[in-house]
Design an enzyme around this catalytic site. Structure first.
Site, PDB file in Angstrom:
ATOM      1  N   GLY A  42      20.901  -3.233 -53.278  1.00 23.58           N
ATOM      2  CA  GLY A  42      21.581  -4.522 -53.385  1.00 23.58           C
ATOM      3  C   GLY A  42      20.674  -5.736 -53.237  1.00 23.58           C
ATOM      4  O   GLY A  42      20.923  -6.779 -53.828  1.00 23.58           O
ATOM      5  N   GLU A  97      18.316  -9.011 -47.302  1.00 17.83           N
ATOM      6  CA  GLU A  97      19.549  -8.250 -47.514  1.00 17.83           C
ATOM      7  C   GLU A  97      20.424  -8.928 -48.568  1.00 17.83           C
ATOM      8  O   GLU A  97      20.347 -10.135 -48.752  1.00 17.83           O
ATOM      9  CB  GLU A  97      20.344  -8.188 -46.208  1.00 17.83           C
ATOM     10  CG  GLU A  97      20.250  -6.882 -45.464  1.00 17.83           C
ATOM     11  CD  GLU A  97      21.035  -5.748 -46.128  1.00 17.83           C
ATOM     12  OE1 GLU A  97      21.328  -5.782 -47.344  1.00 17.83           O
ATOM     13  OE2 GLU A  97      21.360  -4.804 -45.402  1.00 17.83           O
ATOM     14  N   ASP A  98      21.262  -8.138 -49.205  1.00 18.65           N
ATOM     15  CA  ASP A  98      22.237  -8.706 -50.136  1.00 18.65           C
ATOM     16  C   ASP A  98      23.399  -9.345 -49.381  1.00 18.65           C
ATOM     17  O   ASP A  98      23.783 -10.472 -49.646  1.00 18.65           O
ATOM     18  CB  ASP A  98      22.747  -7.640 -51.126  1.00 18.65           C
ATOM     19  CG  ASP A  98      23.260  -6.375 -50.447  1.00 18.65           C
ATOM     20  OD1 ASP A  98      23.159  -6.245 -49.204  1.00 18.65           O
ATOM     21  OD2 ASP A  98      23.770  -5.495 -51.174  1.00 18.65           O
ATOM     22  N   ASP A 101      27.924  -7.581 -43.643  1.00 15.08           N
ATOM     23  CA  ASP A 101      29.374  -7.393 -43.623  1.00 15.08           C
ATOM     24  C   ASP A 101      29.768  -7.038 -42.188  1.00 15.08           C
ATOM     25  O   ASP A 101      29.898  -7.923 -41.352  1.00 15.08           O
ATOM     26  CB  ASP A 101      29.677  -6.294 -44.644  1.00 15.08           C
ATOM     27  CG  ASP A 101      31.148  -6.049 -44.865  1.00 15.08           C
ATOM     28  OD1 ASP A 101      31.941  -6.961 -44.632  1.00 15.08           O
ATOM     29  OD2 ASP A 101      31.519  -4.936 -45.292  1.00 15.08           O
ATOM     30  N   GLY A 103      27.805  -5.594 -40.125  1.00 16.08           N
ATOM     31  CA  GLY A 103      26.589  -5.703 -39.317  1.00 16.08           C
ATOM     32  C   GLY A 103      26.073  -4.347 -38.862  1.00 16.08           C
ATOM     33  O   GLY A 103      25.030  -4.253 -38.225  1.00 16.08           O
ATOM     34  N   ASN A 104      26.799  -3.282 -39.201  1.00 18.29           N
ATOM     35  CA  ASN A 104      26.404  -1.938 -38.746  1.00 18.29           C
ATOM     36  C   ASN A 104      25.037  -1.515 -39.282  1.00 18.29           C
ATOM     37  O   ASN A 104      24.238  -0.937 -38.554  1.00 18.29           O
ATOM     38  CB  ASN A 104      27.448  -0.900 -39.156  1.00 18.29           C
ATOM     39  CG  ASN A 104      28.695  -1.008 -38.294  1.00 18.29           C
ATOM     40  OD1 ASN A 104      28.609  -1.230 -37.100  1.00 18.29           O
ATOM     41  ND2 ASN A 104      29.856  -0.873 -38.910  1.00 18.29           N
ATOM     42  N   THR A 105      24.771  -1.805 -40.549  1.00 22.87           N
ATOM     43  CA  THR A 105      23.507  -1.384 -41.151  1.00 22.87           C
ATOM     44  C   THR A 105      22.332  -2.044 -40.434  1.00 22.87           C
ATOM     45  O   THR A 105      21.405  -1.358 -39.988  1.00 22.87           O
ATOM     46  CB  THR A 105      23.455  -1.770 -42.648  1.00 22.87           C
ATOM     47  OG1 THR A 105      24.645  -1.304 -43.276  1.00 22.87           O
ATOM     48  CG2 THR A 105      22.238  -1.181 -43.333  1.00 22.87           C
ATOM     49  N   LEU A 106      22.373  -3.352 -40.305  1.00 28.43           N
ATOM     50  CA  LEU A 106      21.231  -4.052 -39.703  1.00 28.43           C
ATOM     51  C   LEU A 106      21.115  -3.790 -38.209  1.00 28.43           C
ATOM     52  O   LEU A 106      20.007  -3.748 -37.684  1.00 28.43           O
ATOM     53  CB  LEU A 106      21.307  -5.551 -39.982  1.00 28.43           C
ATOM     54  CG  LEU A 106      20.971  -5.959 -41.409  1.00 28.43           C
ATOM     55  CD1 LEU A 106      20.773  -7.463 -41.485  1.00 28.43           C
ATOM     56  CD2 LEU A 106      19.728  -5.253 -41.932  1.00 28.43           C
ATOM     57  N   LYS A 129      29.441 -12.254 -44.616  1.00 23.97           N
ATOM     58  CA  LYS A 129      30.909 -12.167 -44.516  1.00 23.97           C
ATOM     59  C   LYS A 129      31.259 -12.137 -43.030  1.00 23.97           C
ATOM     60  O   LYS A 129      31.517 -11.081 -42.464  1.00 23.97           O
ATOM     61  CB  LYS A 129      31.347 -10.848 -45.154  1.00 23.97           C
ATOM     62  CG  LYS A 129      32.335 -10.945 -46.279  1.00 23.97           C
ATOM     63  CD  LYS A 129      32.885  -9.575 -46.565  1.00 23.97           C
ATOM     64  CE  LYS A 129      32.452  -9.063 -47.900  1.00 23.97           C
ATOM     65  NZ  LYS A 129      33.013  -7.712 -48.173  1.00 23.97           N
ATOM     66  N   PHE A 150      35.864  -8.225 -51.550  1.00 25.45           N
ATOM     67  CA  PHE A 150      34.772  -7.396 -52.046  1.00 25.45           C
ATOM     68  C   PHE A 150      34.053  -8.111 -53.181  1.00 25.45           C
ATOM     69  O   PHE A 150      34.644  -8.406 -54.213  1.00 25.45           O
ATOM     70  CB  PHE A 150      35.278  -6.026 -52.508  1.00 25.45           C
ATOM     71  CG  PHE A 150      34.183  -5.013 -52.500  1.00 25.45           C
ATOM     72  CD1 PHE A 150      33.848  -4.345 -51.321  1.00 25.45           C
ATOM     73  CD2 PHE A 150      33.448  -4.762 -53.646  1.00 25.45           C
ATOM     74  CE1 PHE A 150      32.797  -3.439 -51.298  1.00 25.45           C
ATOM     75  CE2 PHE A 150      32.397  -3.854 -53.631  1.00 25.45           C
ATOM     76  CZ  PHE A 150      32.076  -3.196 -52.453  1.00 25.45           C
ATOM     77  N   ASP A 157      27.028  -4.123 -55.838  1.00 23.02           N
ATOM     78  CA  ASP A 157      27.759  -3.252 -56.756  1.00 23.02           C
ATOM     79  C   ASP A 157      29.156  -2.909 -56.252  1.00 23.02           C
ATOM     80  O   ASP A 157      29.467  -3.033 -55.070  1.00 23.02           O
ATOM     81  CB  ASP A 157      27.007  -1.931 -56.932  1.00 23.02           C
ATOM     82  CG  ASP A 157      27.126  -1.044 -55.689  1.00 23.02           C
ATOM     83  OD1 ASP A 157      26.759  -1.507 -54.600  1.00 23.02           O
ATOM     84  OD2 ASP A 157      27.621   0.093 -55.816  1.00 23.02           O
ATOM     85  N   ARG A 163      25.935  -4.785 -60.705  1.00 26.70           N
ATOM     86  CA  ARG A 163      24.747  -5.323 -60.026  1.00 26.70           C
ATOM     87  C   ARG A 163      24.056  -6.370 -60.892  1.00 26.70           C
ATOM     88  O   ARG A 163      23.413  -7.282 -60.401  1.00 26.70           O
ATOM     89  CB  ARG A 163      23.724  -4.209 -59.758  1.00 26.70           C
ATOM     90  CG  ARG A 163      24.140  -3.206 -58.708  1.00 26.70           C
ATOM     91  CD  ARG A 163      22.949  -2.339 -58.323  1.00 26.70           C
ATOM     92  NE  ARG A 163      23.348  -1.141 -57.602  1.00 26.70           N
ATOM     93  CZ  ARG A 163      23.601  -1.093 -56.293  1.00 26.70           C
ATOM     94  NH1 ARG A 163      23.510  -2.172 -55.574  1.00 26.70           N
ATOM     95  NH2 ARG A 163      23.941   0.046 -55.716  1.00 26.70           N
TER      96      ARG A 163
HETATM   97  P1  IMP Z   1      27.347  -3.760 -43.269  1.00 25.30           P
HETATM   98  O1  IMP Z   1      28.830  -3.558 -43.169  1.00 25.30           O
HETATM   99  O2  IMP Z   1      26.916  -5.082 -42.707  1.00 25.30           O
HETATM  100  O3  IMP Z   1      26.621  -2.608 -42.634  1.00 25.30           O
HETATM  101  O4  IMP Z   1      27.014  -3.792 -44.818  1.00 25.30           O
HETATM  102  C1  IMP Z   1      26.203  -2.853 -45.384  1.00 25.30           C
HETATM  103  C2  IMP Z   1      26.070  -2.927 -46.863  1.00 25.30           C
HETATM  104  O5  IMP Z   1      27.327  -2.713 -47.472  1.00 25.30           O
HETATM  105  C3  IMP Z   1      25.572  -4.213 -47.457  1.00 25.30           C
HETATM  106  O6  IMP Z   1      24.195  -4.389 -47.366  1.00 25.30           O
HETATM  107  C4  IMP Z   1      26.028  -4.010 -48.899  1.00 25.30           C
HETATM  108  O7  IMP Z   1      25.073  -3.241 -49.602  1.00 25.30           O
HETATM  109  C5  IMP Z   1      27.342  -3.280 -48.728  1.00 25.30           C
HETATM  110  N1  IMP Z   1      28.477  -4.227 -48.828  1.00 25.30           N
HETATM  111  C6  IMP Z   1      29.156  -4.822 -47.845  1.00 25.30           C
HETATM  112  N2  IMP Z   1      30.108  -5.653 -48.323  1.00 25.30           N
HETATM  113  C7  IMP Z   1      30.003  -5.585 -49.664  1.00 25.30           C
HETATM  114  C8  IMP Z   1      30.700  -6.243 -50.747  1.00 25.30           C
HETATM  115  O8  IMP Z   1      31.607  -7.067 -50.596  1.00 25.30           O
HETATM  116  N3  IMP Z   1      30.281  -5.896 -52.012  1.00 25.30           N
HETATM  117  C9  IMP Z   1      29.274  -5.018 -52.254  1.00 25.30           C
HETATM  118  N4  IMP Z   1      28.606  -4.400 -51.278  1.00 25.30           N
HETATM  119  C10 IMP Z   1      28.965  -4.671 -49.996  1.00 25.30           C
HETATM  120 MG    MG Z   2      22.621  -3.943 -48.636  1.00 29.22          MG
END
Ligand code: IMP
Ligand code: MG
Length: 174
Positions: A42, A97-98, A101, A103-106, A129, A150, A157, A163
């Protein structure tokens, strides 16, 4: 069910804002070299557009982390699928980052990268978000805050589609 995409942030607005953020980052890192870490897939469009507009020296590396399957919901599983090629020890790292959301990934990725002893570490995201945040993440640069919908385009994507859109759109299903 068919999907339609509504424009949320136009190509012009995205490009203008990336230019502004790049100017700010170039100022903040004056006299340094930025080691950009792109979170695939992303982050790839944003990383390239940002990198082109930075006026300080830049090096780049790539990492892939999975957190979503082919659905609109978080799987809750976060796995490093591709690690960095190079050491980040002593480097001024800017993670790109793209979208942030939940925050779990980071919140999982950042401590892992900090263990590798960069000289400095900051996060830059195209989209944020904030309504969906579950884990607090320290973000230094945000281009846009978006509502709890979304979004796709500019690297983001839905089921691996969209994308390549040059703007940010919202997916709606009918
Ligand atoms: P997290 O919930 O912060 O861990 O988000 C992890 C990843 O989910 C982001 O880096 C995106 O790649 C994907 N993601 C979260 N929200 C969206 C969205 O609205 N559209 C597309 N991808 C998303
Ligand atoms: Mg991402």
């Amino acid at each position: 069910m068919s999907e339609t995409i509504k424009v949320l942030i136009s190509e012009e607005e995205v490009n203008k804002r990336i230019r502004e953020v790049a100017t700010q980052i170039s100022k903040d890192y004056e006299g340094k070299q930025i080691h950009l870490i792109c979170v695939l897939k992303g982050g790839v469009f944003f990383t390239c557009e940002l990198a082109k507009r930075l006026t300080v020296p830049v090096s780049m590396d790539f990492m892939a982390v999975s957190s979503y399957g082919d659905s609109m919901q978080s799987s809750g599983n976060i796995v490093i699928k591709k690690d960095l090629d190079e050491s980040i020890e002593g480097k001024d790292v800017l993670l790109v980052e793209d979208i942030i959301d939940s925050g779990n990934t980071l919140s999982r990725l950042i401590p892992e990268l900090l263990k590798r002893n960069p000289n400095s570490f900051k996060v830059c995201t195209l989209l944020d978000k904030p309504d969906r945040r579950e884990k607090q993440v320290d973000v230094s640069y945000t281009c846009f805050e978006v509502p709890d919908e979304f979004v796709v385009g500019y690297g983001l994507d839905y089921a691996q589609k969209y994308r390549n859109l040059a703007y940010i759109g919202v997916v709606t299903k009918e």
